[in-house]
Design an enzyme around this catalytic site. Structure first.
Site, PDB file in Angstrom:
ATOM      1  N   LYS A   1       0.818  -1.209   0.000  1.00 22.85           N
ATOM      2  CA  LYS A   1       0.000   0.000   0.000  1.00 22.85           C
ATOM      3  C   LYS A   1       0.854   1.263   0.000  1.00 22.85           C
ATOM      4  O   LYS A   1       0.564   2.231  -0.718  1.00 22.85           O
ATOM      5  CB  LYS A   1      -0.948  -0.001   1.208  1.00 22.85           C
ATOM      6  CG  LYS A   1      -1.930   1.179   1.190  1.00 22.85           C
ATOM      7  CD  LYS A   1      -3.056   1.014   2.177  1.00 22.85           C
ATOM      8  CE  LYS A   1      -2.626   1.127   3.599  1.00 22.85           C
ATOM      9  NZ  LYS A   1      -3.745   1.429   4.509  1.00 22.85           N
ATOM     10  N   SER A   2       1.906   1.273   0.808  1.00 21.21           N
ATOM     11  CA  SER A   2       2.759   2.460   0.887  1.00 21.21           C
ATOM     12  C   SER A   2       3.383   2.785  -0.466  1.00 21.21           C
ATOM     13  O   SER A   2       3.405   3.945  -0.900  1.00 21.21           O
ATOM     14  CB  SER A   2       3.870   2.246   1.921  1.00 21.21           C
ATOM     15  OG  SER A   2       3.338   2.106   3.217  1.00 21.21           O
TER      16      SER A   2
ATOM     17  N   ARG B   1       2.662   6.039  -3.272  1.00 17.92           N
ATOM     18  CA  ARG B   1       3.774   6.872  -3.729  1.00 17.92           C
ATOM     19  C   ARG B   1       4.005   6.740  -5.226  1.00 17.92           C
ATOM     20  O   ARG B   1       4.428   7.705  -5.886  1.00 17.92           O
ATOM     21  CB  ARG B   1       5.040   6.510  -2.931  1.00 17.92           C
ATOM     22  CG  ARG B   1       4.973   6.967  -1.473  1.00 17.92           C
ATOM     23  CD  ARG B   1       5.953   6.201  -0.589  1.00 17.92           C
ATOM     24  NE  ARG B   1       6.032   6.726   0.779  1.00 17.92           N
ATOM     25  CZ  ARG B   1       5.164   6.443   1.741  1.00 17.92           C
ATOM     26  NH1 ARG B   1       4.122   5.654   1.488  1.00 17.92           N
ATOM     27  NH2 ARG B   1       5.312   6.951   2.951  1.00 17.92           N
TER      28      ARG B   1
ATOM     29  N   ASP C   1       2.106  -0.776  12.148  1.00 20.06           N
ATOM     30  CA  ASP C   1       0.784  -1.236  11.728  1.00 20.06           C
ATOM     31  C   ASP C   1       0.521  -2.693  12.089  1.00 20.06           C
ATOM     32  O   ASP C   1      -0.616  -3.166  11.968  1.00 20.06           O
ATOM     33  CB  ASP C   1       0.626  -1.056  10.213  1.00 20.06           C
ATOM     34  CG  ASP C   1       0.448   0.397   9.820  1.00 20.06           C
ATOM     35  OD1 ASP C   1      -0.105   1.168  10.627  1.00 20.06           O
ATOM     36  OD2 ASP C   1       0.869   0.768   8.709  1.00 20.06           O
TER      37      ASP C   1
ATOM     38  N   LYS D   1      -3.975   6.166  15.245  1.00 18.84           N
ATOM     39  CA  LYS D   1      -4.167   5.541  13.936  1.00 18.84           C
ATOM     40  C   LYS D   1      -5.655   5.620  13.566  1.00 18.84           C
ATOM     41  O   LYS D   1      -6.378   6.476  14.061  1.00 18.84           O
ATOM     42  CB  LYS D   1      -3.648   4.098  13.983  1.00 18.84           C
ATOM     43  CG  LYS D   1      -2.118   3.997  14.016  1.00 18.84           C
ATOM     44  CD  LYS D   1      -1.539   4.361  12.650  1.00 18.84           C
ATOM     45  CE  LYS D   1      -0.066   4.101  12.552  1.00 18.84           C
ATOM     46  NZ  LYS D   1       0.458   4.370  11.190  1.00 18.84           N
TER      47      LYS D   1
ATOM     48  N   ARG E   1      -5.644   2.035  18.605  1.00 12.80           N
ATOM     49  CA  ARG E   1      -5.483   0.596  18.420  1.00 12.80           C
ATOM     50  C   ARG E   1      -5.113  -0.138  19.709  1.00 12.80           C
ATOM     51  O   ARG E   1      -5.451  -1.308  19.871  1.00 12.80           O
ATOM     52  CB  ARG E   1      -4.450   0.324  17.315  1.00 12.80           C
ATOM     53  CG  ARG E   1      -5.007   0.612  15.933  1.00 12.80           C
ATOM     54  CD  ARG E   1      -4.007   0.416  14.815  1.00 12.80           C
ATOM     55  NE  ARG E   1      -4.682   0.502  13.525  1.00 12.80           N
ATOM     56  CZ  ARG E   1      -4.057   0.625  12.350  1.00 12.80           C
ATOM     57  NH1 ARG E   1      -2.729   0.679  12.323  1.00 12.80           N
ATOM     58  NH2 ARG E   1      -4.740   0.694  11.234  1.00 12.80           N
TER      59      ARG E   1
END
Length: 450
Positions: A28-29, A33, A327, A354, A358
């Site tokens: 995802k990161s 980008r 995460d 977050k 969490r």
């Protein structure tokens, strides 16, 4: 209520061995980008393996709103015809980033030094999250912002017409803040410097260099000093997105606690700023092997093989490892419930801000399932009960948080009674194929009627 529609209650039941290959989605990161830097390059960037979860799709829509041509060719293959650094046009509508804190903060940085006005919003979870940690450093460039009380969305940013270079020391370890400042620095004449006392995931730095930016990284007594020379012409790239280690965490952890399991998770990015969970699991005694270690697109990659590990031991996770696995603490805590002894997690205050708090969300759910948890503002301890000693049999609030929902679905695969969450719909933001992938391995996850 879900910010993405009608809530979807889900239940996970004890199952037989998990077997097979788990082809998790793209990182995802890196997906975020790739779209953003592709939009700031001159020419066509080609991307394969893009994560097509809601978070990333919202970033794709945002880049179109700024004038880039973003095309979905199917099968995870995308192209972006960029407009160049400083070439963004002003959107004619509000930018909705859905559930994505990464998306909104990176996009804010991307437009902060272009003289346009942009209004951002998101779902209920994103609108509750603090944006001051990004808008404060962006203000040093000359960017203005107006939002709700506490620096929350909806929020309008007015990009700096004559931005000045900035030297900024991040007050907390945050790849989002670091990246926002670096992206803002792209359109500033001179050198933008970010100093981080603790290293965070470095995808932005790696990708900026790949796109042709002049960037240096130096380890000093102050910390990690990143220096970016502004106003480059970014060159389009061909990007193969590795598979997401944060998504791989769920089939890996499920295999470790589900009797008889043997699961292969191929092509996982093992960037050292992201792989802390796997290091931690191995220290706990997990049967987790790296196979076919290699490098792809400047990122270390391997196939992960995870097998049932009934003799996991609680450990103290080094606080300096937190940034590399921030995460993954929710699913680690689910695994820790099946270990013998205490798993101690410190230096984790970022978990409080977050998609949900969490620490509180996992602690409440674990306690309801019969696991003792101690917690403080910056730490928590899960007192493991050992394999075969967890009753389960409760429904947990997911709090619009995909990782909370998936962590309790993993836990339910090894508890005596089923584990349920009130709303699994946020899972689609990061791992849209989660249910099918886990079912193909042998998991028993069902959706419940309202």
């Amino acid at each position: 209520m879900s910010g993405h529609g009608t809530p979807i209650p889900m239940t996970s039941r004890k199952c037989g061995p998990l077997k097979g290959e788990a082809n998790v989605p793209g990182d995802k990161s890196i997906s975020h980008r790739s779209l953003i830097l592709g939009a700031m390059a001159v020419g066509e960037t080609k991307i394969s393996g893009l994560l097509e979860g809601e978070d990333v799709l919202d970033t794709a829509k945002a880049m179109r709103s700024f004038g880039a041509e973003v095309i979905n060719h199917g099968g995870g293959n995308w192209s972006v015809h960029g407009v160049g650094v400083g070439g963004f046009s002003e959107p004619d509508h509000v930018i909705d980033c859905g559930n994505s804190g990464t998306g909104v903060r990176l996009i804010m940085g991307t437009m902060a030094t272009t003289p346009i006005s942009v209004t951002f919003t998101g779902d209920a979870s994103l609108c509750s999250r603090p944006m001051g940690r990004v808008t404060d450093p962006l203000a040093l460039f000359g960017t203005k912002s107006v939002g709700r009380k506490g620096g929350r969305l909806p929020m309008t940013l007015v990009g700096a017409a004559d931005p000045v270079p900035v030297t900024y020391t991040t007050p907390v370890p945050s790849a989002q803040v670091k990246s926002a400042v670096l992206l803002a620095g792209l359109n500033v004449r001179g050198k933008t410097v970010v100093i981080e006392k603790e290293a965070t995931r470095d995808h932005t730095e790696r990708m900026l260099v790949g796109f042709g930016a002049e960037l240096t990284v130096e380890e000093t007594a102050e910390g990690r000093v990143i220096t970016l020379t502004g106003q480059p012409e970014l060159k389009p790239q061909t990007i193969v997105v590795p598979r997401d280690p944060s998504s791989a965490a769920f089939p890996v952890c499920a295999a470790l606690i589900t009797e008889g399991s043997d699961v292969l998770v191929p092509n996982i990015g093992l960037n050292p700023t992201r792989a802390g969970l796997f290091t931690t699991l191995r220290e706990m005694g997990a049967d987790l092997q790296y196979e076919n270690l290699r490098e792809e697109g400047g990122e270390p990659v391997a196939d992960l093989r995870a097998k049932f590990s009934p003799n996991l031991k609680g450990i103290e996770v080094p606080p300096e490892r937190a940034a590399s696995m921030i995460d993954e603490y929710p699913v680690l805590s689910a695994v820790a419930a099946f270990a013998q002894g205490d798993t101690v997690m410190r230096g984790v205050k970022e978990l409080r801000v977050k998609e949900s708090d969490r620490i509180d969300a996992m602690a409440k759910g674990l306690r309801a399932a019969g696991v003792e948890v101690d917690e403080g503002e910056d730490w928590w301890i899960v007192k493991g009960r050992g394999f075969g000693n967890l009753a389960g049999g409760v429904t947990v609030e997911s709090r619009l948080d995909h990782r909370i929902a998936m962590s309790f679905m993993v836990m339910g695969m090894a508890t005596e009674k089923p584990m349920s969450v009130d709303d699994g719909s946020p899972i689609a933001t990061s791992f849209p194929i989660f249910e099918k992938l886990m079912a193909d391995l042998g998991a028993d996850i069902t959706r419940s009627a309202q």
